[in-house]
Write an enzyme that holds these catalytic residues in place. Structure first.
Site, PDB file in Angstrom:
ATOM      1  N   GLY A   8      -7.173  30.844 -99.201  1.00  0.00           N
ATOM      2  CA  GLY A   8      -6.904  32.136 -99.967  1.00  0.00           C
ATOM      3  C   GLY A   8      -6.351  31.925-101.574  1.00  0.00           C
ATOM      4  N   ARG A  11      -6.977  33.905-105.430  1.00  0.00           N
ATOM      5  CA  ARG A  11      -6.080  34.572-105.982  1.00  0.00           C
ATOM      6  C   ARG A  11      -4.584  35.012-105.691  1.00  0.00           C
ATOM      7  NH1 ARG A  11      -7.829  39.574-103.445  1.00  0.00           N
ATOM      8  NH2 ARG A  11      -9.587  38.901-102.499  1.00  0.00           N
ATOM      9  N   ASN A  37     -14.889  30.522 -94.331  1.00  0.00           N
ATOM     10  CA  ASN A  37     -14.437  32.101 -93.964  1.00  0.00           C
ATOM     11  C   ASN A  37     -13.425  32.313 -93.223  1.00  0.00           C
ATOM     12  OD1 ASN A  37     -14.800  34.844 -94.155  1.00  0.00           O
ATOM     13  ND2 ASN A  37     -17.034  35.361 -94.186  1.00  0.00           N
ATOM     14  N   ASN A  62      -2.629  30.611 -95.719  1.00  0.00           N
ATOM     15  CA  ASN A  62      -2.100  32.543 -96.676  1.00  0.00           C
ATOM     16  C   ASN A  62      -2.959  33.158 -96.718  1.00  0.00           C
ATOM     17  OD1 ASN A  62      -0.763  33.246 -99.621  1.00  0.00           O
ATOM     18  ND2 ASN A  62      -3.110  33.407 -99.226  1.00  0.00           N
ATOM     19  N   SER A 114       4.964  38.677 -93.710  1.00  0.00           N
ATOM     20  CA  SER A 114       4.279  39.700 -94.368  1.00  0.00           C
ATOM     21  C   SER A 114       5.776  40.331 -93.683  1.00  0.00           C
ATOM     22  CB  SER A 114       3.974  40.810 -93.230  1.00  0.00           C
ATOM     23  OG  SER A 114       4.209  41.750 -94.255  1.00  0.00           O
ATOM     24  N   TYR A 127      -1.859  45.092 -88.656  1.00  0.00           N
ATOM     25  CA  TYR A 127      -1.671  44.261 -89.249  1.00  0.00           C
ATOM     26  C   TYR A 127      -0.344  43.116 -88.859  1.00  0.00           C
ATOM     27  CZ  TYR A 127      -0.337  42.159 -93.971  1.00  0.00           C
ATOM     28  OH  TYR A 127       0.418  41.358 -95.332  1.00  0.00           O
ATOM     29  N   ALA A 129       1.180  43.469 -86.609  1.00  0.00           N
ATOM     30  CA  ALA A 129       1.099  42.269 -85.252  1.00  0.00           C
ATOM     31  C   ALA A 129       0.399  40.938 -85.792  1.00  0.00           C
ATOM     32  CB  ALA A 129      -0.111  43.537 -84.031  1.00  0.00           C
ATOM     33  N   LYS A 131       1.199  39.470 -87.768  1.00  0.00           N
ATOM     34  CA  LYS A 131       2.128  38.205 -88.736  1.00  0.00           C
ATOM     35  C   LYS A 131       3.514  37.977 -88.200  1.00  0.00           C
ATOM     36  CE  LYS A 131       0.060  38.557 -93.606  1.00  0.00           C
ATOM     37  NZ  LYS A 131      -0.533  37.716 -93.087  1.00  0.00           N
TER      38      LYS A 131
HETATM   39  P1  NDP Z   1      -4.939  39.444-101.861  1.00  0.00           P
HETATM   40  O1  NDP Z   1      -5.478  40.051-101.383  1.00  0.00           O
HETATM   41  O2  NDP Z   1      -4.408  38.441-103.314  1.00  0.00           O
HETATM   42  O3  NDP Z   1      -5.675  37.367-101.729  1.00  0.00           O
HETATM   43  C1  NDP Z   1      -5.995  36.888-100.693  1.00  0.00           C
HETATM   44  C2  NDP Z   1      -6.623  35.523-100.628  1.00  0.00           C
HETATM   45  O4  NDP Z   1      -7.217  35.567 -98.883  1.00  0.00           O
HETATM   46  C3  NDP Z   1      -7.912  35.760-101.167  1.00  0.00           C
HETATM   47  O5  NDP Z   1      -7.988  34.561-102.461  1.00  0.00           O
HETATM   48  C4  NDP Z   1      -9.107  35.724-100.830  1.00  0.00           C
HETATM   49  O6  NDP Z   1     -10.196  34.684-100.689  1.00  0.00           O
HETATM   50  C5  NDP Z   1      -8.502  35.313 -98.875  1.00  0.00           C
HETATM   51  N1  NDP Z   1      -9.265  35.642 -98.108  1.00  0.00           N
HETATM   52  C6  NDP Z   1      -8.993  37.147 -97.838  1.00  0.00           C
HETATM   53  N2  NDP Z   1      -9.755  37.063 -96.095  1.00  0.00           N
HETATM   54  C7  NDP Z   1     -10.846  35.686 -96.684  1.00  0.00           C
HETATM   55  C8  NDP Z   1     -11.821  35.247 -95.766  1.00  0.00           C
HETATM   56  N3  NDP Z   1     -11.999  35.862 -94.383  1.00  0.00           N
HETATM   57  N4  NDP Z   1     -12.150  34.178 -95.981  1.00  0.00           N
HETATM   58  C9  NDP Z   1     -11.443  33.543 -96.620  1.00  0.00           C
HETATM   59  N5  NDP Z   1     -10.174  33.687 -97.642  1.00  0.00           N
HETATM   60  C10 NDP Z   1      -9.996  35.112 -97.812  1.00  0.00           C
HETATM   61  O7  NDP Z   1      -3.681  38.670-100.769  1.00  0.00           O
HETATM   62  P2  NDP Z   1      -2.175  38.484-102.066  1.00  0.00           P
HETATM   63  O8  NDP Z   1      -2.125  37.530-102.370  1.00  0.00           O
HETATM   64  O9  NDP Z   1      -1.309  39.513-101.751  1.00  0.00           O
HETATM   65  O10 NDP Z   1      -2.043  37.794 -99.783  1.00  0.00           O
HETATM   66  C11 NDP Z   1      -1.224  36.681 -99.426  1.00  0.00           C
HETATM   67  C12 NDP Z   1      -1.112  37.169 -98.367  1.00  0.00           C
HETATM   68  O11 NDP Z   1       0.345  36.569 -98.193  1.00  0.00           O
HETATM   69  C13 NDP Z   1      -1.783  37.091 -97.303  1.00  0.00           C
HETATM   70  O12 NDP Z   1      -1.261  36.412 -95.921  1.00  0.00           O
HETATM   71  C14 NDP Z   1      -0.557  38.688 -97.312  1.00  0.00           C
HETATM   72  O13 NDP Z   1      -1.189  39.166 -95.981  1.00  0.00           O
HETATM   73  C15 NDP Z   1       0.703  38.312 -97.150  1.00  0.00           C
HETATM   74  N6  NDP Z   1       1.786  38.969 -98.099  1.00  0.00           N
HETATM   75  C16 NDP Z   1       1.454  39.955 -98.785  1.00  0.00           C
HETATM   76  C17 NDP Z   1       2.055  40.604 -99.972  1.00  0.00           C
HETATM   77  C18 NDP Z   1       1.925  41.604-101.301  1.00  0.00           C
HETATM   78  O14 NDP Z   1       2.852  42.247-101.195  1.00  0.00           O
HETATM   79  N7  NDP Z   1       1.109  41.274-102.160  1.00  0.00           N
HETATM   80  C19 NDP Z   1       3.395  41.388 -99.024  1.00  0.00           C
HETATM   81  C20 NDP Z   1       3.528  40.719 -97.709  1.00  0.00           C
HETATM   82  C21 NDP Z   1       2.270  39.188 -96.937  1.00  0.00           C
HETATM   83  P3  NDP Z   1     -11.662  35.828-102.095  1.00  0.00           P
HETATM   84  O15 NDP Z   1     -10.961  35.682-102.940  1.00  0.00           O
HETATM   85  O16 NDP Z   1     -12.814  35.535-101.217  1.00  0.00           O
HETATM   86  O17 NDP Z   1     -11.387  37.881-101.724  1.00  0.00           O
END
Ligand code: NDP
Length: 221
Positions: A8, A11, A37, A62, A114, A127, A129, A131
């Site tokens: 991930g 972004r 994926n 991540n 999280s 979610y 569950a 985490k």
């Molecule tokens: P974003 O939604 O901004 O980014 C998610 C990232 O995960 C992207 O790079 C996305 O890729 C990738 N991703 C999602 N699904 C898939 C998939 N099926 N296969 C490959 N890549 C995938 O998330 P955040 O940066 O906000 O969150 C990152 C982590 O932090 C997560 O685990 C989230 O649960 C956790 N978190 C976030 C919080 C927040 O406030 N933001 C709070 C607590 C935890 P693509 O660009 O291809 O979509």
């Protein structure tokens, strides 16, 4: 040169983590969704098969998804996708890549949890569950892999200003939530990346199996 594998990284928090490692001289491998994926078991198996002999000093699980629904409204597809992406995929990647870490007698792993694995809020049943589940992976592997000098931790971000947060909250909600955080604002992704980087750096020699909450004091209220 040390090598870090980060999911991930396109972004949000993952992008900030990838940049932090790059700035510190790591080679960073952060596959795009086309290459790996995480909701697709075949894609994961193919990626691991292709890279099974590659040694990563660092693995950061991540990537994650969060579909917010009350229990009666969760579809089977959302249930399967969240469990697959947030929990099954990290376990499979760790199964695939820790063998090389053991051979090199060095590894640092961070699983991103999280705040919703620390405190609760409605609509986050699956979610939470996943985490809480990922922390179960962390504390088991911390024990299992410690003899191989592999340290494993969970970082639990609180509200962090990323696309996921903007998708799940309106601007007004973001302002309201910020008022509820003792520090008075959401985290920047770079602030989460700092903690992940420390845990995965050579400076961390003894910290393993922990759930580290980076939430500006939110869970202490
Ligand atoms: P974003 O939604 O901004 O980014 C998610 C990232 O995960 C992207 O790079 C996305 O890729 C990738 N991703 C999602 N699904 C898939 C998939 N099926 N296969 C490959 N890549 C995938 O998330 P955040 O940066 O906000 O969150 C990152 C982590 O932090 C997560 O685990 C989230 O649960 C956790 N978190 C976030 C919080 C927040 O406030 N933001 C709070 C607590 C935890 P693509 O660009 O291809 O979509």
């Amino acid at each position: 040169m040390r090598k870090a594998f980060i999911t991930g990284g396109s972004r949000g928090i993952g992008k900030a983590i990838a940049l932090k490692f790059q700035e510190n001289g790591y080679e960073v491998v952060t596959p795009s969704r086309q290459e790996l994926n995480l909701t697709d078991g075949n894609s994961i198996d193919a990626y691991i098969e292709k890279h099974k002999n590659e040694y990563f000093d660092v693995i950061v699980n991540n990537a994650g998804i969060n579909d917010i629904h009350e229990i009666s409204d969760i579809t089977d597809e959302e249930l399967d996708n969240m469990i697959q992406t947030n929990l099954v995929a990290p376990i499979k990647l760790l199964r695939g890549f820790t063998g090389e870490m053991k051979k090199h007698h060095y590894g640092r792993i961070v699983n991103i949890g999280s705040i919703w694995a620390v405190v609760s809020k409605g609509g986050r049943c699956v979610y939470s569950a996943t985490k809480n589940g990922i922390h179960g992976v962390t504390n088991t592997l911390a024990v299992e892999l410690a003899p191989d000098n592999i340290l494993v931790n969970t970082v639990c971000p609180g509200f962090t200003l990323t696309e996921l947060t903007k998708k799940n909250n309106t601007d007004k909600e973001i302002r309201t939530i910020s008022g509820d955080i003792p520090i008075g604002r959401m985290a920047e992704p770079e602030e989460i990346a700092e903690v992940v980087y420390f845990l995965c750096s050579d400076k961390n020699t003894y910290l393993t199996g922990q759930k580290i909450t980076v939430d500006g004091g939110f869970s202490e209220k």
